[in-house]
Design an enzyme around this catalytic site. Sequence first.
Site, PDB file in Angstrom:
ATOM      1  N   GLU A   1      -0.763  -5.690   6.697  1.00 28.72           N
ATOM      2  CA  GLU A   1       0.474  -4.906   6.615  1.00 28.72           C
ATOM      3  C   GLU A   1       1.597  -5.682   7.316  1.00 28.72           C
ATOM      4  O   GLU A   1       1.405  -6.259   8.378  1.00 28.72           O
ATOM      5  CB  GLU A   1       0.254  -3.554   7.322  1.00 28.72           C
ATOM      6  CG  GLU A   1       1.461  -2.629   7.226  1.00 28.72           C
ATOM      7  CD  GLU A   1       1.227  -1.267   7.907  1.00 28.72           C
ATOM      8  OE1 GLU A   1       0.378  -1.167   8.808  1.00 28.72           O
ATOM      9  OE2 GLU A   1       1.931  -0.313   7.515  1.00 28.72           O
TER      10      GLU A   1
ATOM     11  N   LYS B   1       3.742   2.592   0.564  1.00 34.74           N
ATOM     12  CA  LYS B   1       3.009   3.453   1.508  1.00 34.74           C
ATOM     13  C   LYS B   1       3.424   4.911   1.299  1.00 34.74           C
ATOM     14  O   LYS B   1       4.623   5.247   1.350  1.00 34.74           O
ATOM     15  CB  LYS B   1       3.327   3.004   2.932  1.00 34.74           C
ATOM     16  CG  LYS B   1       2.480   3.633   4.001  1.00 34.74           C
ATOM     17  CD  LYS B   1       2.907   3.069   5.364  1.00 34.74           C
ATOM     18  CE  LYS B   1       1.928   3.330   6.462  1.00 34.74           C
ATOM     19  NZ  LYS B   1       2.329   2.641   7.711  1.00 34.74           N
TER      20      LYS B   1
ATOM     21  N   CYS C   1      -2.440   1.321   5.528  1.00 37.18           N
ATOM     22  CA  CYS C   1      -2.617   1.801   6.898  1.00 37.18           C
ATOM     23  C   CYS C   1      -2.797   3.317   7.027  1.00 37.18           C
ATOM     24  O   CYS C   1      -3.862   3.838   6.723  1.00 37.18           O
ATOM     25  CB  CYS C   1      -1.483   1.273   7.774  1.00 37.18           C
ATOM     26  SG  CYS C   1      -1.967   1.229   9.521  1.00 37.18           S
TER      27      CYS C   1
END
Length: 267
Positions: A41, A110, A151
């Site tokens: 990331e 995301k 994440c």
Amino acid sequence: MFKIGLCQMMGSKDKEESRAKARAMVSEAAKNGAQVVALPEMWNCPYANEYFRPYAEPEDGPSVEFLSNLARELDIYLIGGSISELSDNKVYNTSYSFDRSGNLIGKHRKVHLFDIAVKNGIRFMESETLSPGDKSTVIDTEYCKIGVAICYDVRFPELSRKMALEGAKLIVLPAAFNMTTGPAHWDLTMRARALDNQVYFAAVSPARDMKGVYRAYGSSCIATPWGEFLAKADEKETIVYGDIDLDYEDSIRQQLPLLKHRREEVY
Ligand SMILES: O=C(O)CCC(=O)C(=O)O
């Protein structure tokens, strides 16, 4: 069966330096036989709100071009970690994926923004600068379908389940847990998502930079459909390799048919 390589790289404030490091590590992974390679990331942007907008690039910017060229030159599938994306004056945490010819085959923004405040631990409010994506992402490769999430997305089991039901046999998660939630939840969460979806689950973190603005937990890992770790790093810069054995995954799914035993009419 194919080999994946996870590049647990140490990023830099200097984008050129980060690109050079990414090139070196992805090239090494390819040389060592990885056919699918992943970056962490925000591999070219310090992980802090003040940097996301200044480092953001549009889809036709230099970092996407760099990743595409790298995939083509090395003849690999590349899951390009995530970078800060600028689109319509909004900033997203976005992962771009490429095939062996450098074609863009997937783009994941995301979905779940990392807004947490843990007592005596970490406070982070991504939503102060970032906008969320609104789609799940499964890419097609010659080996299998691969789900991509970023994440904090891992904490929402529904997203991984959706990708598994869409046929993902491997889920790749560019991630950067921290020193509060990493020790507490990283291992458990990665193994749980692998186990409950009977997929290989590969999480790729930056290396821990004790002088940087953010201390990543590291610990890039590959969990198997049986819920065990196949490979796992410590916090230092390294490449984690693992063989993704799709026959093994099928055999686990046959012996313990969790996905078939779901009772959607009950829940
Ligand atoms: O879920 C966590 O504990 C960490 C998440 C995170 O660091 C992120 O989403 O960038």
